[in-house]
Design an enzyme around this catalytic site. Structure first.
Site, PDB file in Angstrom:
ATOM      1  N   ARG A 231       0.861  -1.184   0.000  1.00 52.22           N
ATOM      2  CA  ARG A 231       0.000   0.000   0.000  1.00 52.22           C
ATOM      3  C   ARG A 231       0.893   1.228   0.000  1.00 52.22           C
ATOM      4  NH1 ARG A 231      -3.662  -2.436  -1.583  1.00 52.22           N
ATOM      5  NH2 ARG A 231      -5.670  -2.845  -0.607  1.00 52.22           N
ATOM      6  N   GLU A 260      -3.061   7.565  -4.597  1.00 49.90           N
ATOM      7  CA  GLU A 260      -3.386   7.066  -5.929  1.00 49.90           C
ATOM      8  C   GLU A 260      -4.851   7.345  -6.289  1.00 49.90           C
ATOM      9  OE1 GLU A 260      -2.125   2.973  -5.049  1.00 49.90           O
ATOM     10  OE2 GLU A 260      -4.190   2.342  -5.416  1.00 49.90           O
ATOM     11  N   HIS A 278      -1.056   0.502 -10.054  1.00 51.59           N
ATOM     12  CA  HIS A 278      -1.683  -0.496  -9.177  1.00 51.59           C
ATOM     13  C   HIS A 278      -2.270  -1.675  -9.978  1.00 51.59           C
ATOM     14  CE1 HIS A 278      -3.879  -1.043  -5.055  1.00 51.59           C
ATOM     15  NE2 HIS A 278      -3.563  -2.202  -5.593  1.00 51.59           N
TER      16      HIS A 278
HETATM   17  C1  8YV Z   1      -6.593  -4.701  -6.348  1.00 55.16           C
HETATM   18  C2  8YV Z   1      -5.529  -4.731  -4.005  1.00 55.16           C
HETATM   19  O1  8YV Z   1      -5.910  -3.945  -7.284  1.00 55.16           O
HETATM   20  O2  8YV Z   1      -5.995  -6.890  -3.246  1.00 55.16           O
HETATM   21  C3  8YV Z   1      -5.763  -5.721  -2.949  1.00 55.16           C
HETATM   22  O3  8YV Z   1      -5.745  -5.355  -1.769  1.00 55.16           O
HETATM   23  O4  8YV Z   1      -5.237  -3.611  -3.739  1.00 55.16           O
HETATM   24  C4  8YV Z   1      -5.545  -5.159  -5.431  1.00 55.16           C
HETATM   25  O5  8YV Z   1      -5.472  -6.512  -5.616  1.00 55.16           O
HETATM   26  C5  8YV Z   1      -7.802  -3.968  -5.946  1.00 55.16           C
HETATM   27  O6  8YV Z   1      -8.431  -4.368  -4.819  1.00 55.16           O
HETATM   28  C6  8YV Z   1      -8.830  -4.045  -7.077  1.00 55.16           C
HETATM   29  O7  8YV Z   1      -9.243  -2.819  -7.294  1.00 55.16           O
END
Ligand code: 8YV
Length: 312
Positions: A231, A260, A278
């Site tokens: 993160r 972001e 991301h």
């Molecule tokens: C995804 C994420 O990009 O799993 C997570 O915590 O941040 C990522 O896998 C996101 O959740 C999909 O928008």
């Protein structure tokens, strides 16, 4: 029996909406008129679905008095206030494990891209510069020391891949690794001092906010490379920009950012960073598996009273 009503908080692929509509009455919170929907149907909306990195705001949870379950599309749960969910008895689920391999693959891709200057070399070749000069050299990755912050399942998958590059594995984590030959450190500074790559695979949230600070980055040193697939909030971005500008860090590969999708211009100006929007879990296969699990968590809750992969 009438279909349960659910609110989808952040934009998700249209096929997911189609599948959800087979089971639920679906409201899309990013569409015009969504606030009116919350005002009019908030008292009967029983489920919510959200992208992990977006979460659902505590204010919105407050507007949904009938909310029973939140299904997260992703593994991270830092963007939703879990204490509020616990106190309200709201079930929360995520999509663990199905994305581990792709997220770990992205970590290795960033390690290679930064150390071998893959993106800069691509720009060089595309611009026709090769016709006038040779590309400046990069650095070797195989055999260098890999440090991992957060030895969960994704951390283990990064370690297994890095080990195939003959990289000794060091880590900092509340949990001991399954492989006892990997060297555990009792502080981030000790870890950063001992390695060439620092790969972040730990959860976001208040407890890990800015734990990668200037001291840790300086300990990683002028030959060190930071890779963040966790993160944005875990890294002090100002400190990162400063050490990169001052030549106190060799480079960084970043898939996630504090604000972001905004990426600070100072970071975008640096040539020794590789920046991704991301995308770590964003492959057709993994996103399908994540979509299936996100939907199945909701379906399972409304048929059997329990989600398949609970967080709360
Ligand atoms: C995804 C994420 O990009 O799993 C997570 O915590 O941040 C990522 O896998 C996101 O959740 C999909 O928008």
């Amino acid at each position: 029996m009438s279909k349960p009503e659910i609110l989808v908080i952040s934009e998700i692929p249209p096929p997911m909406i189609d599948t959800l509509q087979q089971h639920f009455v679906v409201y899309q919170y990013w569409q015009p008129g969504a606030e009116a929907v919350v005002r009019e149907r908030g008292h009967v909306i029983r489920g919510a679905l959200t992208r992990a990195a977006k979460g659902i705001s505590t204010a919105l949870i407050g507007q949904l008095p009938a909310l029973e379950v939140i299904s997260g599309f992703g593994v991270g749960v830092d963007a939703t206030d879990l204490d509020t969910c616990r106190s309200r008895g709201i079930h929360v689920s995520n999509t663990p494990d199905v994305l581990n391999e792709c997220v770990a693959d992205t970590g290795l891709a960033l390690m290679l891209a930064v150390t071998r200057k893959i993106c800069a070399a691509d720009r060089f070749a595309r611009a026709g510069e090769w016709e006038h000069a040779a590309f400046p050299g990069a650095w070797k990755m195989s055999g260098k020391r890999c440090g991992i912050v957060g030895m969960g399942n994704i951390g283990h998958d990064v370690a297994a891949r890095a080990a195939a590059f003959r990289m000794p594995i060091h880590y900092f984590s509340p949990r001991e690794a399954r492989n006892r030959q990997w060297q555990r450190h009792d502080s981030l500074v000790s870890l950063a001092n001992a390695v060439d790559f620092l790969v972040l695979t730990l959860p976001g949230g208040a407890k890990t906010h800015h734990i990668i600070n200037r001291e840790v980055l300086e300990a990683l040193g002028p030959e060190g490379i930071l890779v963040n697939i966790a993160r944005g909030s875990v890294v002090d971005t100002e400190a990162l920009i400063a050490v990169l500008q001052e030549g106190k860090l060799r480079g960084a590969g970043l898939d996630v950012f504090e604000q972001e999708p905004h990426i600070p211009p100072a970071l975008r100006d640096l040539q020794n960073v590789v920046l991704l929007p991301h995308i770590a879990s964003n492959t057709a296969e993994t996103r399908q598996a994540m979509a299936d699990l996100t939907i199945n968590n909701l379906v399972s809750y409304f048929t059997d009273g329990r989600v398949l992969t609970p967080v709360v």
